[in-house]
Design a protein around this motif. Sequence first.
Motif, PDB file in Angstrom:
ATOM      1  N   ASN A 143      46.550   4.885 -81.563  1.00 51.79           N
ATOM      2  CA  ASN A 143      47.297   4.450 -82.752  1.00 51.79           C
ATOM      3  C   ASN A 143      48.255   3.310 -82.479  1.00 51.79           C
ATOM      4  O   ASN A 143      49.212   3.103 -83.237  1.00 51.79           O
ATOM      5  CB  ASN A 143      48.044   5.642 -83.368  1.00 51.79           C
ATOM      6  CG  ASN A 143      48.991   6.314 -82.397  1.00 51.79           C
ATOM      7  OD1 ASN A 143      49.352   5.731 -81.373  1.00 51.79           O
ATOM      8  ND2 ASN A 143      49.399   7.520 -82.716  1.00 51.79           N
ATOM      9  N   THR A 144      48.012   2.565 -81.390  1.00 53.76           N
ATOM     10  CA  THR A 144      48.806   1.369 -81.121  1.00 53.76           C
ATOM     11  C   THR A 144      47.881   0.214 -80.761  1.00 53.76           C
ATOM     12  O   THR A 144      46.805   0.429 -80.186  1.00 53.76           O
ATOM     13  CB  THR A 144      49.780   1.592 -79.942  1.00 53.76           C
ATOM     14  OG1 THR A 144      49.035   1.768 -78.724  1.00 53.76           O
ATOM     15  CG2 THR A 144      50.676   2.813 -80.195  1.00 53.76           C
ATOM     16  N   GLN A 204      43.901  -0.758 -92.892  1.00 55.82           N
ATOM     17  CA  GLN A 204      43.636  -0.651 -91.462  1.00 55.82           C
ATOM     18  C   GLN A 204      42.635  -1.701 -90.990  1.00 55.82           C
ATOM     19  O   GLN A 204      42.674  -2.118 -89.832  1.00 55.82           O
ATOM     20  CB  GLN A 204      43.107   0.752 -91.126  1.00 55.82           C
ATOM     21  CG  GLN A 204      44.160   1.837 -91.246  1.00 55.82           C
ATOM     22  CD  GLN A 204      43.616   3.181 -90.821  1.00 55.82           C
ATOM     23  OE1 GLN A 204      43.760   3.590 -89.681  1.00 55.82           O
ATOM     24  NE2 GLN A 204      42.976   3.871 -91.757  1.00 55.82           N
ATOM     25  N   PRO A 246      51.564   2.918 -90.926  1.00 56.94           N
ATOM     26  CA  PRO A 246      52.775   3.740 -90.971  1.00 56.94           C
ATOM     27  C   PRO A 246      52.462   5.215 -90.767  1.00 56.94           C
ATOM     28  O   PRO A 246      51.291   5.616 -90.700  1.00 56.94           O
ATOM     29  CB  PRO A 246      53.331   3.465 -92.376  1.00 56.94           C
ATOM     30  CG  PRO A 246      52.166   2.991 -93.168  1.00 56.94           C
ATOM     31  CD  PRO A 246      51.269   2.272 -92.207  1.00 56.94           C
ATOM     32  N   GLN A 247      53.505   6.032 -90.723  1.00 54.81           N
ATOM     33  CA  GLN A 247      53.347   7.437 -90.371  1.00 54.81           C
ATOM     34  C   GLN A 247      52.414   8.183 -91.308  1.00 54.81           C
ATOM     35  O   GLN A 247      51.655   9.054 -90.873  1.00 54.81           O
ATOM     36  CB  GLN A 247      54.718   8.129 -90.339  1.00 54.81           C
ATOM     37  CG  GLN A 247      54.700   9.510 -89.693  1.00 54.81           C
ATOM     38  CD  GLN A 247      54.279   9.470 -88.241  1.00 54.81           C
ATOM     39  OE1 GLN A 247      54.749   8.641 -87.467  1.00 54.81           O
ATOM     40  NE2 GLN A 247      53.371  10.367 -87.859  1.00 54.81           N
ATOM     41  N   ASP A 248      52.445   7.858 -92.604  1.00 54.69           N
ATOM     42  CA  ASP A 248      51.580   8.581 -93.533  1.00 54.69           C
ATOM     43  C   ASP A 248      50.106   8.299 -93.260  1.00 54.69           C
ATOM     44  O   ASP A 248      49.246   9.178 -93.434  1.00 54.69           O
ATOM     45  CB  ASP A 248      51.932   8.254 -94.995  1.00 54.69           C
ATOM     46  CG  ASP A 248      51.733   6.793 -95.336  1.00 54.69           C
ATOM     47  OD1 ASP A 248      52.019   5.928 -94.480  1.00 54.69           O
ATOM     48  OD2 ASP A 248      51.304   6.503 -96.476  1.00 54.69           O
ATOM     49  N   ARG A 250      45.015  12.031 -88.632  1.00 58.24           N
ATOM     50  CA  ARG A 250      45.016  13.212 -87.755  1.00 58.24           C
ATOM     51  C   ARG A 250      44.544  14.459 -88.495  1.00 58.24           C
ATOM     52  O   ARG A 250      43.777  15.263 -87.948  1.00 58.24           O
ATOM     53  CB  ARG A 250      46.420  13.416 -87.183  1.00 58.24           C
ATOM     54  CG  ARG A 250      46.841  12.355 -86.174  1.00 58.24           C
ATOM     55  CD  ARG A 250      48.184  12.672 -85.556  1.00 58.24           C
ATOM     56  NE  ARG A 250      48.548  11.683 -84.552  1.00 58.24           N
ATOM     57  CZ  ARG A 250      49.600  10.862 -84.645  1.00 58.24           C
ATOM     58  NH1 ARG A 250      50.404  10.923 -85.703  1.00 58.24           N
ATOM     59  NH2 ARG A 250      49.853   9.996 -83.681  1.00 58.24           N
ATOM     60  N   LEU A 304      48.880   7.620 -90.210  1.00 58.25           N
ATOM     61  CA  LEU A 304      48.575   8.366 -88.995  1.00 58.25           C
ATOM     62  C   LEU A 304      48.426   9.855 -89.283  1.00 58.25           C
ATOM     63  O   LEU A 304      47.509  10.503 -88.759  1.00 58.25           O
ATOM     64  CB  LEU A 304      49.668   8.141 -87.951  1.00 58.25           C
ATOM     65  CG  LEU A 304      49.950   6.691 -87.540  1.00 58.25           C
ATOM     66  CD1 LEU A 304      50.979   6.661 -86.413  1.00 58.25           C
ATOM     67  CD2 LEU A 304      48.681   5.974 -87.131  1.00 58.25           C
ATOM     68  N   ASP A 305      49.313  10.388 -90.116  1.00 57.97           N
ATOM     69  CA  ASP A 305      49.225  11.809 -90.460  1.00 57.97           C
ATOM     70  C   ASP A 305      47.923  12.118 -91.187  1.00 57.97           C
ATOM     71  O   ASP A 305      47.280  13.152 -90.929  1.00 57.97           O
ATOM     72  CB  ASP A 305      50.417  12.213 -91.335  1.00 57.97           C
ATOM     73  CG  ASP A 305      51.739  12.213 -90.572  1.00 57.97           C
ATOM     74  OD1 ASP A 305      51.704  12.216 -89.327  1.00 57.97           O
ATOM     75  OD2 ASP A 305      52.795  12.204 -91.230  1.00 57.97           O
ATOM     76  N   ASP A 306      47.528  11.221 -92.108  1.00 60.81           N
ATOM     77  CA  ASP A 306      46.279  11.410 -92.848  1.00 60.81           C
ATOM     78  C   ASP A 306      45.081  11.398 -91.896  1.00 60.81           C
ATOM     79  O   ASP A 306      44.189  12.253 -91.977  1.00 60.81           O
ATOM     80  CB  ASP A 306      46.144  10.294 -93.898  1.00 60.81           C
ATOM     81  CG  ASP A 306      44.867  10.396 -94.709  1.00 60.81           C
ATOM     82  OD1 ASP A 306      44.549  11.506 -95.194  1.00 60.81           O
ATOM     83  OD2 ASP A 306      44.176   9.370 -94.868  1.00 60.81           O
TER      84      ASP A 306
END
Length: 283
Positions: free
Chosen positions: A244-245, A275, A214-216, A222, A218-220
Amino acid sequence: MNVNVGIGLPIGDPTTLLTWARRADAGPFSTLGLLDRLVYDNPEPLVALAVLAGATSRIRVQTEVLLAPLRDTALLAKQAATLDRMTGGRLVLGLGIGGREDDHLATGTDLRTRGRRLDEQMATLCRLWHGEPYGDGVGPIGPVPARIGGPEILFGGFKPVALERVARWGDGFLAAAAPSWAGGLFDTVRGFWKEYGRDGEPRLVAQVNVALGPQDVLDDARARMHAYYAFTGMADRMVAGLLNTPTGIRTALTAFADLGADEVMLYCYGLDPDQVDRLADVL
């Protein structure tokens, strides 16, 4: 897709790594990788991989890459041989010279001569791993590694002198480069391999940065990746290349397999151990 796939472990929290390692060991992955820095908030790789090797049964443990010039050569020989022997030969020793000045300042090593120092270290390491005396009245340094001559050695790097080092001292090459760049590096390594009259083929290992979730998550990933590469001045570009896909990851795996890579390391910066399972579903 005839290529092995390993996981490069995140460095942000050493306490999570046992979870990562156990899940990867139970899954389809071939290798656990861990990077090396000194003046940074990361676990020391040989110590950390020793712990992870003890918590797993089959998966290989790999430094990618250990900055050998920062280390005392005799002690490194003993540490690597010990880990190799105690894991039954599961250690893969990825080696490089390191480009951060602060790492070298902390150990009092000369940044300008780090490549020459690595070559000198390799001559000593190979001699010691064959059971020969250290020299100058100093005897052998054990234990004997699981494989005569020492653990499997991969070299990282991009310049011709680093690629030649694979043929001079190593078993293979670790390419932290996109497929569009890695193909040329692989060809150069193969050329040096033939020039030195080496038997067989060099082992070719690629690395790609990934994050799934989820977005969190991915943000972590990056944010941590950006912080790690900030010193290069190219952090934004590096982060932009983060896959990321599932489709993007599969495409990269296929591209590296087509180039002749034996293994691809999926390097993770985000801390979420789920992951591992998401990446396993990609394969």
